[in-house]
Write a protein that holds these residues in place. Sequence first.
Motif, PDB file in Angstrom:
ATOM      1  N   ILE A 295       8.671   0.985   7.968  1.00  0.00           N
ATOM      2  CA  ILE A 295       9.038   1.811   6.806  1.00  0.00           C
ATOM      3  C   ILE A 295       8.316   3.147   6.863  1.00  0.00           C
ATOM      4  O   ILE A 295       8.890   4.194   6.540  1.00  0.00           O
ATOM      5  N   ARG A 296       7.084   3.136   7.318  1.00  0.00           N
ATOM      6  CA  ARG A 296       6.304   4.382   7.386  1.00  0.00           C
ATOM      7  C   ARG A 296       6.932   5.379   8.354  1.00  0.00           C
ATOM      8  O   ARG A 296       6.936   6.590   8.097  1.00  0.00           O
TER       9      ARG A 296
ATOM     10  N   THR B  40       9.778   6.979   6.400  1.00  0.00           N
ATOM     11  CA  THR B  40       9.477   7.744   5.184  1.00  0.00           C
ATOM     12  C   THR B  40       8.350   8.753   5.362  1.00  0.00           C
ATOM     13  O   THR B  40       8.121   9.577   4.473  1.00  0.00           O
TER      14      THR B  40
ATOM     15  N   HIS C 238       6.269   7.971  -0.419  1.00  0.00           N
ATOM     16  CA  HIS C 238       6.652   6.653  -0.934  1.00  0.00           C
ATOM     17  C   HIS C 238       5.713   5.528  -0.467  1.00  0.00           C
ATOM     18  O   HIS C 238       6.145   4.546   0.135  1.00  0.00           O
TER      19      HIS C 238
ATOM     20  N   TRP D 108       4.391   3.361  -2.270  1.00  0.00           N
ATOM     21  CA  TRP D 108       4.773   2.135  -2.980  1.00  0.00           C
ATOM     22  C   TRP D 108       5.877   1.388  -2.239  1.00  0.00           C
ATOM     23  O   TRP D 108       5.919   0.150  -2.257  1.00  0.00           O
ATOM     24  N   LEU D 109       6.770   2.142  -1.560  1.00  0.00           N
ATOM     25  CA  LEU D 109       7.904   1.513  -0.886  1.00  0.00           C
ATOM     26  C   LEU D 109       7.445   0.720   0.327  1.00  0.00           C
ATOM     27  O   LEU D 109       7.877  -0.421   0.529  1.00  0.00           O
ATOM     28  N   ARG D 110       6.586   1.318   1.155  1.00  0.00           N
ATOM     29  CA  ARG D 110       6.130   0.574   2.342  1.00  0.00           C
ATOM     30  C   ARG D 110       5.224  -0.596   1.948  1.00  0.00           C
ATOM     31  O   ARG D 110       5.230  -1.637   2.616  1.00  0.00           O
TER      32      ARG D 110
ATOM     33  N   THR E  86       5.355  -2.349  -1.028  1.00  0.00           N
ATOM     34  CA  THR E  86       6.185  -3.395  -1.639  1.00  0.00           C
ATOM     35  C   THR E  86       7.176  -3.977  -0.641  1.00  0.00           C
ATOM     36  O   THR E  86       7.412  -5.192  -0.619  1.00  0.00           O
ATOM     37  N   GLY E  87       7.752  -3.120   0.217  1.00  0.00           N
ATOM     38  CA  GLY E  87       8.706  -3.603   1.207  1.00  0.00           C
ATOM     39  C   GLY E  87       8.079  -4.559   2.205  1.00  0.00           C
ATOM     40  O   GLY E  87       8.662  -5.606   2.532  1.00  0.00           O
TER      41      GLY E  87
ATOM     42  N   ILE F  16       4.485  -6.109  -7.600  1.00  0.00           N
ATOM     43  CA  ILE F  16       5.058  -4.920  -8.230  1.00  0.00           C
ATOM     44  C   ILE F  16       4.175  -4.454  -9.386  1.00  0.00           C
ATOM     45  O   ILE F  16       3.934  -3.256  -9.563  1.00  0.00           O
TER      46      ILE F  16
END
Length: 256
Positions: free
Chosen positions: A162-163, A166, A170, A172-174, A176-177, A223
């Motif tokens: 994810i990194r 992105t 973000h 939070w996205l990596r 939480t993902g 979360i």
Amino acid sequence: MRQLDDRAVRLFVALAAFFCANAVLAEFIGVKIFALEGTLGIAPLHWNLLGQSGTLDFTAGTVIWPIVFIMTDTVNEYFGKRGVRMISWLAAGLVAYGFLFAYIAIHLAPATWWVGAAKEQGVPDYQAAFAAIFGQGMWITVGSLVAFLIGQLIDIHVFHHIRRRTGERHAWLRATGSTAVSQLVDSFVVLYIAFVIGPQHWPTSLFLAVGTLNYCYKMLAAIALIPLLYLARAGIHRYLGHDRAAQLREQAAGTA
């Protein structure tokens, strides 16, 4: 030692120590099953899934595991794959070490006076209570360790995947993902080893229902703790300085 003058080294030691302490503690307090509804002071919420039903009961270890997720993502952010692998293997080794000596302690001959020392507190046999609390079954221990290591290794790869897409945006996205994927595996692997191939031989419907419930709980907790991730990042930047923190993040991303 001059190496310990480096704030990045101190930070890694502190994060590793806190991570390992939480991982070991989660394993040992996990023997207690608590009622979420009773803890929150609300009426029992009866669930029905795949023909199975029950209330919201979880191991006490699930209270701490979301913090372990945050620690994993924080180490991943600043120290990369190698850092997370190091602390994951270290934590697993310490958990195994702890269970080994818990096993040894259980089999030490108890002092006669100690066995009945807590009768007035409602514990007629201290030795039996000690053995029940610290003597978790072999299948649970093995399942928990295997699931932990598999989950951590998956978390590393998903986080950096994810990194790469992105960049530094973000966080939070990596976080939480990676948790969403790793805990999907973790939640079912531990139950499969401990209760399906273990001596209890859970039916598939119970295995899937409990695994799904545990996974949903972990994700909701992860979360809810996203603000803690950003607080940790802010504290690290303040401690290291913006330039040093940026350098560590760049190096961590480069080793992905």
